[in-house]
Design a protein around this motif. Sequence first.
Motif, PDB file in Angstrom:
ATOM      1  N   GLN A  20       0.838  -1.201   0.000  1.00 28.69           N
ATOM      2  CA  GLN A  20       0.000   0.000   0.000  1.00 28.69           C
ATOM      3  C   GLN A  20       0.874   1.252   0.000  1.00 28.69           C
ATOM      4  O   GLN A  20       1.757   1.423   0.839  1.00 28.69           O
ATOM      5  CB  GLN A  20      -0.919   0.013   1.222  1.00 28.69           C
ATOM      6  CG  GLN A  20      -1.903   1.177   1.215  1.00 28.69           C
ATOM      7  CD  GLN A  20      -2.774   1.221   2.451  1.00 28.69           C
ATOM      8  OE1 GLN A  20      -2.734   0.340   3.314  1.00 28.69           O
ATOM      9  NE2 GLN A  20      -3.579   2.258   2.579  1.00 28.69           N
ATOM     10  N   GLY A  21       0.626   2.142  -0.964  1.00 25.38           N
ATOM     11  CA  GLY A  21       1.414   3.357  -1.097  1.00 25.38           C
ATOM     12  C   GLY A  21       2.486   3.280  -2.158  1.00 25.38           C
ATOM     13  O   GLY A  21       3.074   4.297  -2.536  1.00 25.38           O
ATOM     14  N   PHE A  22       2.753   2.086  -2.692  1.00 26.12           N
ATOM     15  CA  PHE A  22       3.792   1.913  -3.709  1.00 26.12           C
ATOM     16  C   PHE A  22       3.244   1.982  -5.136  1.00 26.12           C
ATOM     17  O   PHE A  22       4.018   2.016  -6.084  1.00 26.12           O
ATOM     18  CB  PHE A  22       4.501   0.561  -3.519  1.00 26.12           C
ATOM     19  CG  PHE A  22       5.704   0.618  -2.616  1.00 26.12           C
ATOM     20  CD1 PHE A  22       5.779   1.530  -1.585  1.00 26.12           C
ATOM     21  CD2 PHE A  22       6.763  -0.259  -2.791  1.00 26.12           C
ATOM     22  CE1 PHE A  22       6.893   1.587  -0.753  1.00 26.12           C
ATOM     23  CE2 PHE A  22       7.879  -0.221  -1.976  1.00 26.12           C
ATOM     24  CZ  PHE A  22       7.944   0.699  -0.953  1.00 26.12           C
ATOM     25  N   GLY A  23       1.909   1.996  -5.287  1.00 27.77           N
ATOM     26  CA  GLY A  23       1.319   1.931  -6.613  1.00 27.77           C
ATOM     27  C   GLY A  23       0.827   3.264  -7.116  1.00 27.77           C
ATOM     28  O   GLY A  23       1.539   4.012  -7.790  1.00 27.77           O
ATOM     29  N   ASP A  24      -0.417   3.604  -6.775  1.00 25.43           N
ATOM     30  CA  ASP A  24      -1.030   4.848  -7.238  1.00 25.43           C
ATOM     31  C   ASP A  24      -1.238   5.860  -6.115  1.00 25.43           C
ATOM     32  O   ASP A  24      -1.752   6.951  -6.358  1.00 25.43           O
ATOM     33  CB  ASP A  24      -2.380   4.542  -7.899  1.00 25.43           C
ATOM     34  CG  ASP A  24      -2.210   3.796  -9.206  1.00 25.43           C
ATOM     35  OD1 ASP A  24      -1.406   4.256 -10.037  1.00 25.43           O
ATOM     36  OD2 ASP A  24      -2.859   2.753  -9.402  1.00 25.43           O
ATOM     37  N   GLY A  25      -0.873   5.510  -4.894  1.00 26.59           N
ATOM     38  CA  GLY A  25      -1.051   6.394  -3.747  1.00 26.59           C
ATOM     39  C   GLY A  25      -1.621   5.610  -2.580  1.00 26.59           C
ATOM     40  O   GLY A  25      -2.194   4.531  -2.747  1.00 26.59           O
ATOM     41  N   LEU A  26      -1.460   6.156  -1.380  1.00 23.22           N
ATOM     42  CA  LEU A  26      -1.832   5.429  -0.174  1.00 23.22           C
ATOM     43  C   LEU A  26      -3.315   5.071  -0.157  1.00 23.22           C
ATOM     44  O   LEU A  26      -3.684   3.906   0.088  1.00 23.22           O
ATOM     45  CB  LEU A  26      -1.468   6.270   1.054  1.00 23.22           C
ATOM     46  CG  LEU A  26      -1.356   5.527   2.386  1.00 23.22           C
ATOM     47  CD1 LEU A  26      -0.235   4.498   2.353  1.00 23.22           C
ATOM     48  CD2 LEU A  26      -1.122   6.507   3.518  1.00 23.22           C
ATOM     49  N   ASP A  27      -4.181   6.034  -0.409  1.00 22.36           N
ATOM     50  CA  ASP A  27      -5.616   5.758  -0.418  1.00 22.36           C
ATOM     51  C   ASP A  27      -6.037   5.036  -1.686  1.00 22.36           C
ATOM     52  O   ASP A  27      -6.900   4.153  -1.649  1.00 22.36           O
ATOM     53  CB  ASP A  27      -6.413   7.061  -0.264  1.00 22.36           C
ATOM     54  CG  ASP A  27      -6.270   7.665   1.125  1.00 22.36           C
ATOM     55  OD1 ASP A  27      -6.246   6.903   2.091  1.00 22.36           O
ATOM     56  OD2 ASP A  27      -6.162   8.899   1.228  1.00 22.36           O
ATOM     57  N   GLU A  28      -5.453   5.399  -2.816  1.00 24.56           N
ATOM     58  CA  GLU A  28      -5.798   4.745  -4.080  1.00 24.56           C
ATOM     59  C   GLU A  28      -5.484   3.251  -4.025  1.00 24.56           C
ATOM     60  O   GLU A  28      -6.249   2.431  -4.547  1.00 24.56           O
ATOM     61  CB  GLU A  28      -5.031   5.397  -5.230  1.00 24.56           C
ATOM     62  CG  GLU A  28      -5.473   6.819  -5.545  1.00 24.56           C
ATOM     63  CD  GLU A  28      -4.806   7.877  -4.676  1.00 24.56           C
ATOM     64  OE1 GLU A  28      -4.959   9.082  -4.987  1.00 24.56           O
ATOM     65  OE2 GLU A  28      -4.141   7.511  -3.667  1.00 24.56           O
ATOM     66  N   ASP A  29      -4.370   2.883  -3.401  1.00 19.94           N
ATOM     67  CA  ASP A  29      -3.988   1.475  -3.326  1.00 19.94           C
ATOM     68  C   ASP A  29      -4.881   0.673  -2.377  1.00 19.94           C
ATOM     69  O   ASP A  29      -4.904  -0.553  -2.442  1.00 19.94           O
ATOM     70  CB  ASP A  29      -2.532   1.350  -2.874  1.00 19.94           C
ATOM     71  CG  ASP A  29      -1.549   1.810  -3.935  1.00 19.94           C
ATOM     72  OD1 ASP A  29      -1.966   1.977  -5.104  1.00 19.94           O
ATOM     73  OD2 ASP A  29      -0.363   2.003  -3.601  1.00 19.94           O
ATOM     74  N   ALA A  30      -5.585   1.378  -1.494  1.00 17.59           N
ATOM     75  CA  ALA A  30      -6.505   0.708  -0.572  1.00 17.59           C
ATOM     76  C   ALA A  30      -7.930   0.643  -1.113  1.00 17.59           C
ATOM     77  O   ALA A  30      -8.796   0.012  -0.503  1.00 17.59           O
ATOM     78  CB  ALA A  30      -6.504   1.429   0.777  1.00 17.59           C
ATOM     79  N   ALA A  31      -8.186   1.291  -2.260  1.00 20.24           N
ATOM     80  CA  ALA A  31      -9.557   1.420  -2.762  1.00 20.24           C
ATOM     81  C   ALA A  31     -10.204   0.064  -3.020  1.00 20.24           C
ATOM     82  O   ALA A  31     -11.382  -0.149  -2.693  1.00 20.24           O
ATOM     83  CB  ALA A  31      -9.568   2.264  -4.038  1.00 20.24           C
ATOM     84  N   ALA A  32      -9.470  -0.866  -3.601  1.00 21.42           N
ATOM     85  CA  ALA A  32     -10.035  -2.180  -3.890  1.00 21.42           C
ATOM     86  C   ALA A  32     -10.368  -2.931  -2.605  1.00 21.42           C
ATOM     87  O   ALA A  32     -11.430  -3.556  -2.492  1.00 21.42           O
ATOM     88  CB  ALA A  32      -9.053  -2.994  -4.735  1.00 21.42           C
ATOM     89  N   THR A  33      -9.467  -2.860  -1.627  1.00 21.06           N
ATOM     90  CA  THR A  33      -9.714  -3.525  -0.344  1.00 21.06           C
ATOM     91  C   THR A  33     -10.932  -2.926   0.337  1.00 21.06           C
ATOM     92  O   THR A  33     -11.771  -3.660   0.894  1.00 21.06           O
ATOM     93  CB  THR A  33      -8.473  -3.388   0.562  1.00 21.06           C
ATOM     94  OG1 THR A  33      -7.353  -4.006  -0.093  1.00 21.06           O
ATOM     95  CG2 THR A  33      -8.703  -4.067   1.906  1.00 21.06           C
ATOM     96  N   ARG A  34     -11.067  -1.615   0.295  1.00 20.24           N
ATOM     97  CA  ARG A  34     -12.229  -0.954   0.908  1.00 20.24           C
ATOM     98  C   ARG A  34     -13.522  -1.342   0.191  1.00 20.24           C
ATOM     99  O   ARG A  34     -14.560  -1.532   0.840  1.00 20.24           O
ATOM    100  CB  ARG A  34     -12.027   0.561   0.880  1.00 20.24           C
ATOM    101  CG  ARG A  34     -10.882   1.020   1.782  1.00 20.24           C
ATOM    102  CD  ARG A  34     -10.566   2.508   1.623  1.00 20.24           C
ATOM    103  NE  ARG A  34      -9.387   2.868   2.406  1.00 20.24           N
ATOM    104  CZ  ARG A  34      -8.853   4.073   2.458  1.00 20.24           C
ATOM    105  NH1 ARG A  34      -9.395   5.072   1.744  1.00 20.24           N
ATOM    106  NH2 ARG A  34      -7.779   4.310   3.190  1.00 20.24           N
ATOM    107  N   LEU A  35     -13.447  -1.461  -1.132  1.00 20.57           N
ATOM    108  CA  LEU A  35     -14.630  -1.879  -1.891  1.00 20.57           C
ATOM    109  C   LEU A  35     -15.082  -3.272  -1.465  1.00 20.57           C
ATOM    110  O   LEU A  35     -16.269  -3.505  -1.201  1.00 20.57           O
ATOM    111  CB  LEU A  35     -14.286  -1.847  -3.384  1.00 20.57           C
ATOM    112  CG  LEU A  35     -15.389  -2.127  -4.405  1.00 20.57           C
ATOM    113  CD1 LEU A  35     -15.027  -1.488  -5.746  1.00 20.57           C
ATOM    114  CD2 LEU A  35     -15.619  -3.623  -4.621  1.00 20.57           C
ATOM    115  N   ILE A  36     -14.131  -4.199  -1.409  1.00 17.78           N
ATOM    116  CA  ILE A  36     -14.452  -5.577  -1.024  1.00 17.78           C
ATOM    117  C   ILE A  36     -14.971  -5.624   0.408  1.00 17.78           C
ATOM    118  O   ILE A  36     -15.944  -6.329   0.716  1.00 17.78           O
ATOM    119  CB  ILE A  36     -13.214  -6.481  -1.187  1.00 17.78           C
ATOM    120  CG1 ILE A  36     -12.834  -6.606  -2.663  1.00 17.78           C
ATOM    121  CG2 ILE A  36     -13.456  -7.848  -0.569  1.00 17.78           C
ATOM    122  CD1 ILE A  36     -13.807  -7.356  -3.529  1.00 17.78           C
ATOM    123  N   ALA A  37     -14.345  -4.866   1.308  1.00 19.83           N
ATOM    124  CA  ALA A  37     -14.761  -4.860   2.718  1.00 19.83           C
ATOM    125  C   ALA A  37     -16.176  -4.330   2.878  1.00 19.83           C
ATOM    126  O   ALA A  37     -16.920  -4.775   3.766  1.00 19.83           O
ATOM    127  CB  ALA A  37     -13.785  -4.021   3.538  1.00 19.83           C
TER     128      ALA A  37
END
Length: 393
Positions: A211-228
């Motif tokens: 997380q944070g190495f791809g498109d940004g800290l929140d952007e990289d968590a977006a998929a996980t948040r969607l699934i959650a």
Amino acid sequence: MLSDLKPQAPDKILMLIEEFKADSRQGKIDLGVGVYKNPEGVTPVMRAVKAAEQRIWQTQTTKAYTSLAGEADFRDAMARMVLGELPADRLATLSSVGGTGAIRQALELARLANPGVHVHVSDPTWPNHLSILKFMGLPFTEYRYFDPETRGVDFEAMKADIAKAGRGDLVLLHGCCHNPTGANLTLAQWEELAQILEKSGAIPFIDLAYQGFGDGLDEDAAATRLIAARLPEVLIAASCSKNFGIYRERTGILMALADNGAAREMAQGSMAFLNRQTFSFPPDHGARIVSTILTDADLAADWRAELEDVRKGMLALREQLASELRNLSGSDRFDFIAHHRGMFSRLGATPEQVQKLKSDSAIYMVGDSRLNIAGLNRDTVPVLARAIVEAGI
């Protein structure tokens, strides 16, 4: 007893590290080990980490145990970083020995609930996923993921395979920055995947190591948040090794989202039980570094800024490498490197071509042609590009 032990297969990446060290050639390039390095080839201690450690050293008055689940401030801060809003009524959390420890405890938790649990993993995936599954004796099936022609995600094949997962099965997903390919799903594709999982009753298990190495800290968590938000039960293993640069402190977290309060309490108790059986209390120093940073506005801002510099540096190297290869090859077939995210990309080279890079040019990468973008700098990118073209990749 000890003479009855059987030799274990050595880790290929660790073997590669030793081979690289023994190579006396000048200008050798290490693209194998999955560790971030700055342009000088050093894995630095981040500024906020140094400041947090100084503060801990000055203020800490005891080294007594915390709790079986780990420090509450760390678990809450990490859960907020990953999930955004904290669904406290659904969420059980556990401090672990690195992200790998979180993966192992997640699988132990699933086996505790269902001794016959079946796990679905991407083809390819991080080799240690398969190693742990085999060691634990858990049945698993690989689902298609990587298209060797486009070097992107074969999403139609992935959907077809995951749709076969049964109710109660675990589907292991890379939350961002897929290892080893660097090829990621779009958010729209994650939406489709959530629908498939909802229909099948399979349980998503997300490995979020970058997380944070791809498109940004929140952007990289977006998929996980969607699934959650969409699924009633979700397991999430997150690592602090990369984004905080505290590899050797072995700091990670397991999060379990339940569909009701009673199940959440049962999960929390079971997770603490698993820590007790494995190592009792989890290590605290790395967790305290992370919680100190995330709960202090100034430290958190400085950490985010340095992490963003790391991320943008890797993106710049990707774009430079893709551009060099386009110029040298007269083809756009390597443009996928600029589109991939995280530390890794899979070139699609044969083992023989990987061996040629090593023997002819002292360029080391994993045999499946996974290369660590963070092992490069502006000066070594042209060297790699030339060697790739000369190897006929």
